[in-house]
Design a protein around this motif. Sequence first.
Motif, PDB file in Angstrom:
ATOM      1  N   VAL A 128      -4.824 -47.121  -2.391  1.00 50.00           N
ATOM      2  CA  VAL A 128      -5.320 -47.897  -3.529  1.00 50.00           C
ATOM      3  C   VAL A 128      -6.014 -49.161  -3.032  1.00 50.00           C
ATOM      4  N   GLU A 129      -5.415 -49.792  -2.014  1.00 53.71           N
ATOM      5  CA  GLU A 129      -5.987 -51.039  -1.483  1.00 53.71           C
ATOM      6  C   GLU A 129      -7.390 -50.808  -0.934  1.00 53.71           C
ATOM      7  N   ALA A 175     -13.257 -51.601  -1.515  1.00 47.75           N
ATOM      8  CA  ALA A 175     -14.601 -51.016  -1.473  1.00 47.75           C
ATOM      9  C   ALA A 175     -15.372 -51.234  -2.768  1.00 47.75           C
ATOM     10  N   ASN A 176     -14.626 -51.436  -3.901  1.00 48.33           N
ATOM     11  CA  ASN A 176     -15.303 -51.560  -5.202  1.00 48.33           C
ATOM     12  C   ASN A 176     -15.129 -52.936  -5.837  1.00 48.33           C
ATOM     13  N   ASN A 177     -14.548 -53.906  -5.079  1.00 48.95           N
ATOM     14  CA  ASN A 177     -14.336 -55.272  -5.592  1.00 48.95           C
ATOM     15  C   ASN A 177     -13.634 -55.250  -6.959  1.00 48.95           C
ATOM     16  N   LEU A 182     -16.887 -44.837  -8.650  1.00 46.77           N
ATOM     17  CA  LEU A 182     -16.148 -45.517  -7.588  1.00 46.77           C
ATOM     18  C   LEU A 182     -16.655 -45.058  -6.230  1.00 46.77           C
ATOM     19  N   ILE A 183     -16.679 -45.982  -5.312  1.00 50.50           N
ATOM     20  CA  ILE A 183     -16.972 -45.654  -3.917  1.00 50.50           C
ATOM     21  C   ILE A 183     -15.644 -45.361  -3.240  1.00 50.50           C
ATOM     22  N   ILE A 184     -15.561 -44.175  -2.681  1.00 51.24           N
ATOM     23  CA  ILE A 184     -14.330 -43.774  -1.999  1.00 51.24           C
ATOM     24  C   ILE A 184     -14.551 -43.994  -0.509  1.00 51.24           C
ATOM     25  N   PRO A 185     -13.729 -44.833   0.122  1.00 54.41           N
ATOM     26  CA  PRO A 185     -13.902 -45.085   1.554  1.00 54.41           C
ATOM     27  C   PRO A 185     -13.804 -43.797   2.350  1.00 54.41           C
TER      28      PRO A 185
END
Length: 358
Positions: free
Chosen positions: A22-23, A28-30, A43-46
């Motif tokens: 989650v962190e 990554a998405n502020n 959402l940007i998924i790392p």
Amino acid sequence: MQYVVQAGDTLSSIAQRFNTTVEAIVRANNISNPNLIFVGQVLIIPTGPTPTPPPPPPPPTTVCPRLSLGSRGPAVTRLQVLLKNAGIDPGPADGIFGPKTDAAVRAFQRQRGLPVTGIVDVPTWVALGENCGVTPGPTPPPPPPPEECHCPVLRLGRRGPAVRLLQRLLQERGFYSGAIDGDFGRRTERAVRQFQRQQGLPVTGVVDEATWRALGVSCCPIEPRPPAGMPIDTKVVRGLRLILFTDKRVYQRGESIKITLTKTNTTDDPITLRYPTTQIIEITATNAQGNVVWRWSEGRQFAQAQRVITIFEGGTQVITEFWNQLDNNGRQVPPGTYTITARNLALEVTLSVQIEIR
């Protein structure tokens, strides 16, 4: 990579799905409030390691396990229930594959024309009615089992083919290890006593009808005597005495006509009859003009599998059928004289008697 939030998603479920945290998604998405995401949000998924696929489901437990003497468990209980449903007593349904269950399996395999091994394999399960999932489409029925007619009383000193059959049946069940020589000696007698004790029968050493039946043999009735004064026809063919008779000479309209054919072995050896299908007889009723008005096989279906019947010395096979005085179109036949003809399909011999309908 990017992911569009779907209904029901949470950051925790999304992180778990893509093998991240989650962190990491929050950074990554502020995202200021991790508990606040909405449907349609991108959402940007790392990037990280490839998501771990879910483990494959375990292979299903076979419903037709291989069972034999000494096996235990629910599958044995199921086997015992199926044997009881087939009319063979394996003892209590306790999940223990003991000697009585072994004898019941062997009796069932013999009746169904399967290899008599005492081992419950897939063909045995299928014959018991289990769907083992091994063949697509309907499973063809097994061929009818051989039938033994007459169960002669055997005791110490007897000799002949019936003793050989007895020794073979006892050997298949693990009670007899001597020669199959047709000589009812002390070793055969001991085996009979052991089998009777295991089956809960009177331990006499004498093979009576109850012992034959416990061994899986179908015992045919004794030869019935035709009523005095009734229409009768008799022939002797290949050592078999055939008798055809009805229960009356004169019938009232609508009365059921009982037709009996008996085949008695008059020799000192068993006689085996082989039929190309499961039909063993044909019966017809012919009027005074010579026209067949009723045929027993009309509308019946017979399996295209060989049927084998063995009649022991002194034994009798009895076949009884009924004619309700209706022709094959379902109409009552008129009063008159009729000839009842029976044809044995293994011997190709016919017998006829005449009756009257008033």
